[in-house]
Scaffold this motif. Sequence first.
Motif, PDB file in Angstrom:
ATOM      1  N   PHE A 115       0.776  -1.282   0.189  1.00  0.00           N
ATOM      2  CA  PHE A 115       0.072  -0.048  -0.020  1.00  0.00           C
ATOM      3  C   PHE A 115       1.010   1.186  -0.075  1.00  0.00           C
ATOM      4  O   PHE A 115       0.295   2.116  -0.532  1.00  0.00           O
ATOM      5  CB  PHE A 115      -0.897   0.062   1.068  1.00  0.00           C
ATOM      6  CG  PHE A 115      -2.175  -0.879   0.868  1.00  0.00           C
ATOM      7  CD1 PHE A 115      -2.878  -1.032  -0.069  1.00  0.00           C
ATOM      8  CD2 PHE A 115      -2.572  -1.718   2.219  1.00  0.00           C
ATOM      9  CE1 PHE A 115      -3.840  -1.890  -0.605  1.00  0.00           C
ATOM     10  CE2 PHE A 115      -3.462  -2.725   2.035  1.00  0.00           C
ATOM     11  CZ  PHE A 115      -4.430  -2.672   0.817  1.00  0.00           C
ATOM     12  N   ALA A 116       2.199   1.281   0.774  1.00  0.00           N
ATOM     13  CA  ALA A 116       2.862   2.553   0.725  1.00  0.00           C
ATOM     14  C   ALA A 116       3.374   2.700  -0.720  1.00  0.00           C
ATOM     15  O   ALA A 116       3.710   3.792  -1.177  1.00  0.00           O
ATOM     16  CB  ALA A 116       4.074   2.189   1.744  1.00  0.00           C
ATOM     17  N   ALA A 117       3.988   1.758  -1.361  1.00  0.00           N
ATOM     18  CA  ALA A 117       4.534   1.619  -2.666  1.00  0.00           C
ATOM     19  C   ALA A 117       3.294   2.124  -3.713  1.00  0.00           C
ATOM     20  O   ALA A 117       3.534   3.240  -4.344  1.00  0.00           O
ATOM     21  CB  ALA A 117       4.874   0.087  -3.216  1.00  0.00           C
ATOM     22  N   ARG A 118       2.132   1.608  -3.299  1.00  0.00           N
ATOM     23  CA  ARG A 118       0.893   1.995  -4.551  1.00  0.00           C
ATOM     24  C   ARG A 118       0.497   3.528  -4.186  1.00  0.00           C
ATOM     25  O   ARG A 118       0.285   4.197  -5.082  1.00  0.00           O
ATOM     26  CB  ARG A 118      -0.133   1.023  -3.997  1.00  0.00           C
ATOM     27  CG  ARG A 118      -1.343   1.441  -5.148  1.00  0.00           C
ATOM     28  CD  ARG A 118      -2.752   0.666  -4.787  1.00  0.00           C
ATOM     29  NE  ARG A 118      -3.116   1.253  -3.414  1.00  0.00           N
ATOM     30  CZ  ARG A 118      -4.260   0.447  -3.054  1.00  0.00           C
ATOM     31  NH1 ARG A 118      -4.664  -0.630  -3.504  1.00  0.00           N
ATOM     32  NH2 ARG A 118      -4.692   1.107  -1.754  1.00  0.00           N
ATOM     33  N   ASP A 119       0.621   3.959  -2.994  1.00  0.00           N
ATOM     34  CA  ASP A 119       0.247   5.362  -2.622  1.00  0.00           C
ATOM     35  C   ASP A 119       1.273   6.219  -3.079  1.00  0.00           C
ATOM     36  O   ASP A 119       1.010   7.613  -3.551  1.00  0.00           O
ATOM     37  CB  ASP A 119       0.216   5.501  -1.069  1.00  0.00           C
ATOM     38  CG  ASP A 119      -0.920   4.872  -0.592  1.00  0.00           C
ATOM     39  OD1 ASP A 119      -1.892   4.522  -1.299  1.00  0.00           O
ATOM     40  OD2 ASP A 119      -1.259   4.673   0.711  1.00  0.00           O
ATOM     41  N   GLY A 120       2.679   5.635  -3.243  1.00  0.00           N
ATOM     42  CA  GLY A 120       3.646   6.612  -3.691  1.00  0.00           C
ATOM     43  C   GLY A 120       3.707   6.690  -5.334  1.00  0.00           C
ATOM     44  O   GLY A 120       4.075   7.541  -5.884  1.00  0.00           O
ATOM     45  N   GLY A 122       1.047   7.628  -7.183  1.00  0.00           N
ATOM     46  CA  GLY A 122       0.550   9.376  -7.589  1.00  0.00           C
ATOM     47  C   GLY A 122       1.390  10.346  -7.332  1.00  0.00           C
ATOM     48  O   GLY A 122       1.112  11.697  -7.621  1.00  0.00           O
ATOM     49  N   ARG A 123       2.559  10.160  -6.229  1.00  0.00           N
ATOM     50  CA  ARG A 123       3.287  11.218  -5.992  1.00  0.00           C
ATOM     51  C   ARG A 123       4.666  11.493  -6.887  1.00  0.00           C
ATOM     52  O   ARG A 123       5.321  12.065  -6.638  1.00  0.00           O
ATOM     53  CB  ARG A 123       3.787  11.064  -4.738  1.00  0.00           C
ATOM     54  CG  ARG A 123       2.626  10.992  -3.627  1.00  0.00           C
ATOM     55  CD  ARG A 123       3.141  11.178  -2.265  1.00  0.00           C
ATOM     56  NE  ARG A 123       1.990  10.897  -1.302  1.00  0.00           N
ATOM     57  CZ  ARG A 123       1.876   9.861  -0.465  1.00  0.00           C
ATOM     58  NH1 ARG A 123       2.739   8.734  -0.229  1.00  0.00           N
ATOM     59  NH2 ARG A 123       0.679   9.834   0.296  1.00  0.00           N
ATOM     60  N   GLY A 124       4.692  10.613  -7.846  1.00  0.00           N
ATOM     61  CA  GLY A 124       5.723  10.644  -8.776  1.00  0.00           C
ATOM     62  C   GLY A 124       5.622  11.857  -9.727  1.00  0.00           C
ATOM     63  O   GLY A 124       4.823  12.533  -9.646  1.00  0.00           O
ATOM     64  N   LYS A 125       6.781  12.053 -10.397  1.00  0.00           N
ATOM     65  CA  LYS A 125       6.827  13.020 -11.562  1.00  0.00           C
ATOM     66  C   LYS A 125       5.599  12.822 -12.504  1.00  0.00           C
ATOM     67  O   LYS A 125       5.515  11.653 -12.876  1.00  0.00           O
ATOM     68  CB  LYS A 125       8.058  13.263 -12.428  1.00  0.00           C
ATOM     69  CG  LYS A 125       9.286  13.898 -11.364  1.00  0.00           C
ATOM     70  CD  LYS A 125      10.345  13.974 -12.409  1.00  0.00           C
ATOM     71  CE  LYS A 125      11.463  14.823 -11.524  1.00  0.00           C
ATOM     72  NZ  LYS A 125      12.763  14.849 -12.243  1.00  0.00           N
ATOM     73  N   ARG A 126       5.317  13.879 -13.093  1.00  0.00           N
ATOM     74  CA  ARG A 126       4.091  13.672 -14.361  1.00  0.00           C
ATOM     75  C   ARG A 126       4.915  14.164 -15.438  1.00  0.00           C
ATOM     76  O   ARG A 126       5.461  15.442 -15.462  1.00  0.00           O
ATOM     77  CB  ARG A 126       2.628  14.495 -13.784  1.00  0.00           C
ATOM     78  CG  ARG A 126       2.009  13.855 -12.779  1.00  0.00           C
ATOM     79  CD  ARG A 126       0.742  14.639 -12.349  1.00  0.00           C
ATOM     80  NE  ARG A 126       0.351  13.908 -11.279  1.00  0.00           N
ATOM     81  CZ  ARG A 126      -1.000  13.910 -10.820  1.00  0.00           C
ATOM     82  NH1 ARG A 126      -1.739  14.765 -11.611  1.00  0.00           N
ATOM     83  NH2 ARG A 126      -1.308  13.505  -9.831  1.00  0.00           N
ATOM     84  N   GLY A 127       4.693  13.613 -16.374  1.00  0.00           N
ATOM     85  CA  GLY A 127       5.362  13.995 -17.890  1.00  0.00           C
ATOM     86  C   GLY A 127       4.568  14.398 -18.799  1.00  0.00           C
ATOM     87  O   GLY A 127       3.607  14.373 -19.255  1.00  0.00           O
TER      88      GLY A 127
END
Length: 127
Positions: A115-120, A122-127
Amino acid sequence: MSDAAILDTPAFTCGLDATLKVISGKWKPLILYFLLRGPTRYGELKRAVRDVSDKVLIQQLKELEADGVLTRNDYREVPPRVDYTLTEMGQSLARALEPLCAWGTENMAEMQALFAARDGWGRGKRG
């Protein structure tokens, strides 16, 4: 039961469908789990089922009572004293949830990491 009442009753696709109709709601399985310990007062339930609002807890308790899963015992005292108890059907339903609880306990660390990985995501860079 009258024929009209039978026609108005929703048909279940399977036993799981019937079960999910009763336990649907974010907090109902937890309510059942904590009530399996025995009669429980509202305040105890509120502390046990963390993060639930009073409005939602009261609503879900009323729904479980209407579904024949628990009984509300009002002792008609001052100050007010009310507790909730599982019916026989409610006890069997709560016991049926115990394997899910065991599965969750056995897999909790892995689920937290996933869940922590999945939640992360949406927080990555958007390109």
